[in-house]
Each structure stands twice: as C-alpha cells, then as structure tokens.
Design a protein around this motif. Structure first.
Motif, PDB file in Angstrom:
ATOM      1  N   SER A 128      -4.110  -6.435   0.514  1.00  0.00           N
ATOM      2  CA  SER A 128      -3.987  -5.026   0.106  1.00  0.00           C
ATOM      3  C   SER A 128      -4.945  -4.710  -1.030  1.00  0.00           C
TER       4      SER A 128
ATOM      5  N   LYS B 132      -7.812  -1.809  -0.970  1.00  0.00           N
ATOM      6  CA  LYS B 132      -7.950  -0.805  -2.031  1.00  0.00           C
ATOM      7  C   LYS B 132      -9.382  -0.796  -2.567  1.00  0.00           C
TER       8      LYS B 132
ATOM      9  N   LEU C  34       0.813  -1.218   0.000  1.00  0.00           N
ATOM     10  CA  LEU C  34       0.000   0.000   0.000  1.00  0.00           C
ATOM     11  C   LEU C  34       0.845   1.266   0.000  1.00  0.00           C
TER      12      LEU C  34
ATOM     13  N   ARG D 201       0.419   5.213  -1.766  1.00  0.00           N
ATOM     14  CA  ARG D 201      -0.940   5.757  -1.843  1.00  0.00           C
ATOM     15  C   ARG D 201      -1.010   6.999  -0.965  1.00  0.00           C
TER      16      ARG D 201
END
Length: 271
Positions: A263, A267, A88, A91
C-alpha cells in the motif's frame, strides 16, 4: 450537411452501407468563448478518482501453488489483497477494486480487461507462487516483456501462470495478430515507462520488509500484464513452496507487513 436548431447542430453523415445517419452536437461557442482544449486519455485518467485494480491470482478450480503444509496460493493472496485495501481505506482520491473478491476462477485476459474497462490508474496482480526447488525464496516484482524473460525463474513462473486458463478448459490462439500489434505498440507508449516506474517502487517497498529473490525488477511475458494503456505489475509475495515462507504467508503479522509495504508503494506511485 449541417443545420442548426437552438443550441444544437443536426449533422447528417453518410453511412458506410448507404443511407444517412443524423446526429446532434452542441453548436460552436462564440468566438469570444473559445472551446476548452481536448484532454488526452492519460490526462483524463489522472484527473478523475484513481481506480486501483488489485488482482488476487488464481481462484476457484485453480488453487495456484500449494505449500507443504497445505496452504493454497489462491487463499493467501486474497487475504493479502484485503489487507492492502484496508490500508488504503480512507483515501478519498482513489478507489480500490478487486478482479475477484471470493474464491472464483477468472480467465487471465478477463482480469486484464477488467482494469481497462474501469479506466484503471494501475493494475497489480498478487501471487505467492511455487518452484520445483523448495529452497527458492524471496519476493519478486515483474513487468511485461515481449522480448523474452530476464531469467530462467522468470520464464518458469510466466509459463506456469499463463497456463492456468487450461485448468478451466480455456484455450487462446497463439496467432493473435491484434495482440501482437498491441505488444509492439506498447514498447512505444508511456504505459511501459509507468509500469517500469511502478515496478521499481514496489521493489523498493518490499525490500524493506522481506528479502528479494532478485535484486532488480524482472521481466517476463505474463498474459495478465498485457494491457496497452494501464500500468501493470505482478508481485510474487514469496514462495509458498518454501516451508519457512509458507509459515510466513499464513501469519497475520507477515501479511500485515506485506500489506503496509504494498500500500505504501501504491501511495508513492499515485502521489
């Protein structure tokens, strides 16, 4: 009583025990400039940078389940959590934080409150638990149930997880009226619906990389999931007491597969 000084109002409020308290507040905007509507806590939570809380289960004096070859749940789930965070990374719209980032013990309700204190967008507790039957296998996803577990296995795992505080000598009263009211209110809030949505997404994501112990999202009374305002799930990545799955859980390749799946589910949930 209210007085105006410059662009502030002085508001005198009678205190419960007598006396008065003076507080300042911004003066009302002119009629031609209506005040902005007040946003709900849920709206504010979604507009800010999203905080994703990952809870690597167990730690410190509590090793969690231990495999036949000596692998400890507390180490495995922390390694998987770190891989999820790495997936991640980059982001800018979210921040991933852990309830623990090293081998320490944290009480169950402190883990839950950790997420609430940070106004978390979601909470996920990671585990690799064990069962009395070494053939038990597969991943599972759990959401909170205040009515009872959906299976014998779910009840067994919830009882096992909820007892970990006793290892550190921590006791909680079962006659907690405030908690009972919170659980009752939880049924009527959007948080439960969001937890169910998150659980369903995680179930679908994990199914792509590993067999599932159950075909549907399970429910049980996990103490760590008892947050009234943070969507929460518990993920059992596999059974570490299963010899084949212990080998998988300690391999880089399988941990990476799990991290990619988890993950990806995160998302999808946050959009």
């Amino acid at each position: 009583m209210t007085q105006t000084e410059g662009n502030q109002q002085l508001v005198t409020v009678q205190a419960p025990g007598g006396g008065a308290v003076v507080a300042t507040a911004a003066a009302s905007a002119p009629a031609s400039q209506p005040a902005e509507p007040v946003k709900s806590s849920g709206e504010v939570r979604r507009q800010q940078r999203k905080v994703i809380v990952i809870d690597p289960g167990h730690g410190g004096v509590d090793p969690g389940a231990i495999g036949r070859n000596g692998a400890k749940e507390k180490h495995v789930v922390l390694e998987i959590a770190q891989r999820v965070r790495e997936q991640l990374r980059g982001r800018n719209d979210l921040e991933v934080v852990f309830t623990r980032d090293r081998d320490i013990f944290i009480p169950l309700f402190d883990r839950r409150d950790f997420a609430r204190d940070r106004n978390a967008y979601m909470f996920m507790s990671l585990h690799a638990d064990g069962f009395t039957d070494p053939s038990a296998s597969g991943a599972s996803v759990f959401t909170l149930s205040e009515r009872g577990a959906t299976s014998t296995m779910a009840q067994f795992l919830a009882d096992k997880e909820n007892a970990v505080d006793e290892i550190a000598g921590i006791k909680y009263s079962k006659d907690n009226d405030a908690l009972a009211r919170t659980l009752l209110d939880l049924v009527h809030t959007n948080t439960r619906k969001e937890s169910d949505q998150l659980g369903s997404i995680m179930q679908q994501a994990l199914r792509k990389v590993h067999r599932m112990h159950s075909r549907h999202v399970e429910e049980a009374g996990f103490a760590v999931l008892k947050s009234p305002d943070v969507p929460s799930v518990l993920v059992e990545t596999s059974f570490i007491t299963n010899l084949d799955e212990e080998r998988l859980l300690t391999s880089d390749a399988f941990q990476n597969k799990l991290a990619v799946a988890i993950s990806g589910g995160i998302k999808r949930f946050i959009g």
